[in-house]
Scaffold this active site. Structure first.
Site, PDB file in Angstrom:
ATOM      1  N   ARG A 139       4.759  -3.170  -2.762  1.00 10.42           N
ATOM      2  CA  ARG A 139       4.442  -3.918  -1.536  1.00 10.42           C
ATOM      3  C   ARG A 139       5.596  -4.888  -1.251  1.00 10.42           C
ATOM      4  NH1 ARG A 139      -1.469  -6.049  -0.745  1.00 10.42           N
ATOM      5  NH2 ARG A 139      -0.816  -5.719   1.411  1.00 10.42           N
ATOM      6  N   ASP A 169       1.722 -15.289   1.758  1.00  5.46           N
ATOM      7  CA  ASP A 169       2.360 -14.251   0.933  1.00  5.46           C
ATOM      8  C   ASP A 169       3.824 -14.554   0.669  1.00  5.46           C
ATOM      9  OD1 ASP A 169      -0.028 -12.849   2.363  1.00  5.46           O
ATOM     10  OD2 ASP A 169       0.453 -11.708   0.565  1.00  5.46           O
TER      11      ASP A 169
HETATM   12  O1  MRU Z   1      -2.920  -7.470   2.061  1.00  4.93           O
HETATM   13  P1  MRU Z   1      -3.500  -8.478   1.118  1.00  4.93           P
HETATM   14  O2  MRU Z   1      -4.974  -8.404   1.006  1.00  4.93           O
HETATM   15  O3  MRU Z   1      -2.801  -8.470  -0.214  1.00  4.93           O
HETATM   16  O4  MRU Z   1      -3.151  -9.862   1.820  1.00  4.93           O
HETATM   17  C1  MRU Z   1      -3.565 -11.051   1.204  1.00  4.93           C
HETATM   18  C2  MRU Z   1      -3.237 -12.250   1.994  1.00  4.93           C
HETATM   19  O5  MRU Z   1      -2.666 -12.182   3.058  1.00  4.93           O
HETATM   20  C3  MRU Z   1      -3.590 -13.564   1.372  1.00  4.93           C
HETATM   21  O6  MRU Z   1      -3.924 -14.500   2.334  1.00  4.93           O
HETATM   22  C4  MRU Z   1      -2.365 -14.071   0.593  1.00  4.93           C
HETATM   23  O7  MRU Z   1      -1.904 -13.093  -0.281  1.00  4.93           O
HETATM   24  C5  MRU Z   1      -2.646 -15.299  -0.139  1.00  4.93           C
HETATM   25  S1  MRU Z   1      -3.628 -14.980  -1.562  1.00  4.93           S
HETATM   26  C6  MRU Z   1      -3.884 -16.402  -2.413  1.00  4.93           C
END
Ligand code: MRU
Length: 353
Positions: A94, A244
């Site tokens: 990712r 992220d």
């Molecule tokens: O695609 P995801 O579910 O991994 O995205 C997660 C998010 O966008 C969260 O808000 C982010 O990772 C913060 S987690 C503490």
């Protein structure tokens, strides 16, 4: 099997392997996936069995260790070369959450710096993965408590809106944005959480509401396009989201829809906080335009569940994240305190990161 309060551990080191909560099956089923090989960890990250920036960092760290166990070579240089290939496969899962890259680099640094035989490097790798894991839990608890200090002082009990899932499931436990929720709930400062459903993967509907229900925290689910209306009706006192990747100037990438939420919060004069550990800040990038944005499979938006919702011949665009500019962010809640986005660099200078 349902967890009891405070026991949500999305990533668990269990004897000689990793046990992940299968987040693709929640809330209908609370099940685990046992991970013994690094290729399976890469697959689990890619398919979002484990997701959320800090959680994938922890998972990837264990992935590097599992990969090291699959390398049966005594020569140190050859071992490190093979370990780099393991790391590369994990990196390719990712692209947006920087915690993934941060954790992998920390693991590789330990491997390079450990003197002694390969067996010693492997032992140091397991120890480091466990450290990353334990530190993240402490970090989230600190974020939760720092968040308390900046929540609006009125009303006594707040209505807090969040987007996606930045909870225990997205971290080693406790959560970042939901860490603030947990701390506010513990201190009697919270009336309820409003959870955006978070199209297309529905992390808000499936995961955030699940976490709140587990702990008896009142939660109201809304669809993403209801946030502005709720704000206009005076139902929301504060917005807290996770991130992220945050860049040096304080721009913050988070789940798609966060940017529009920040815009409507600004329009309604509602404070908008981003809660994230310093490991989510990528100081090598000057602003958010440099953040790689993951694009995911079109079926995520072409379908609701198994049902196709659009005619054949439609084209798709499915970015998984967007970038909220620093100018829309009231403050960034970190484990070292809360700062204005433009003060992140000073905060880093004061810490050993
Ligand atoms: O695609 P995801 O579910 O991994 O995205 C997660 C998010 O966008 C969260 O808000 C982010 O990772 C913060 S987690 C503490």
């Amino acid at each position: 099997m349902t967890p009891s309060t405070n026991q949500v551990c999305p990533v668990l080191w269990y004897q000689d392997h990793v046990r992940l909560i299968d987040q693709t099956r929640l809330p209908a089923e609370y099940t685990f996936v046992e991970i013994r090989r690094y290729e399976d960890m890469a697959h689990a990250i890619k398919t979002m069995i484990v997701r959320g920036a800090p959680a994938i960092g922890v998972a990837a760290a264990y992935g590097v260790y599992l990969g090291s166990q699959e390398i049966h070579i005594d020569d140190r240089d050859a071992f490190l070369e093979r370990l780099e290939a393991v790391a590369q496969q994990l990196r390719e899962t990712r692209p947006t959450a920087v915690n993934l890259f941060w954790a992998i680099e920390r693991m590789l640094r330990v491997a390079r710096q450990t003197v002694g035989p390969v067996s010693q490097i492997k032992a140091a790798l397991l120890e480091t993965a466990q450290q990353i894991h334990a530190e993240d839990l402490q970090t989230c608890q600190a974020i939760g408590d720092h968040g308390l200090s900046v929540l609006p002082s009125t009303p006594d009990k707040l209505r807090l809106l969040t987007h996606c899932n930045a909870g225990a499931l997205a971290t080693a436990g406790y959560g970042t944005a939901l860490g603030v929720v947990r701390s506010a709930w513990r201190e009697g400062r919270l009336e309820r959480v409003y959870a955006d459903e978070t199209r297309p993967r529905l992390q808000g509907a499936k995961l955030t509401t699940w976490e709140c229900v587990q702990e008896g925290i009142p939660v109201t689910l809304i669809t993403d396009n209801m946030a502005a209306h709720c704000m206009k009706q005076g139902l929301i006192d504060v917005v807290v989201v996770g991130a992220d990747r945050i860049t040096a100037n304080g721009d913050a990438a988070n789940k798609i829809g966060t940017y529009s939420l920040a815009l409507v919060a600004k329009a309604h004069n509602i404070p908008f906080f981003v809660a994230a550990p310093l490991s989510t800040v990528d100081f090598s990038l000057s602003d958010g335009s440099q953040i790689p944005i993951e694009e995911r499979d079109p079926t995520e938006i072409a379908q609701v569940g198994e049902t196709v919702i659009c005619p054949a011949g439609v084209e798709f665009y499915n970015p998984a994240f967007d970038v909220t500019p620093a100018s829309l962010i009231t403050g960034i809640i970190t484990e070292h305190g809360v700062v204005a986005p433009e003060k992140l660099v000073q905060l880093q200078a004061q810490q050993v990161v």
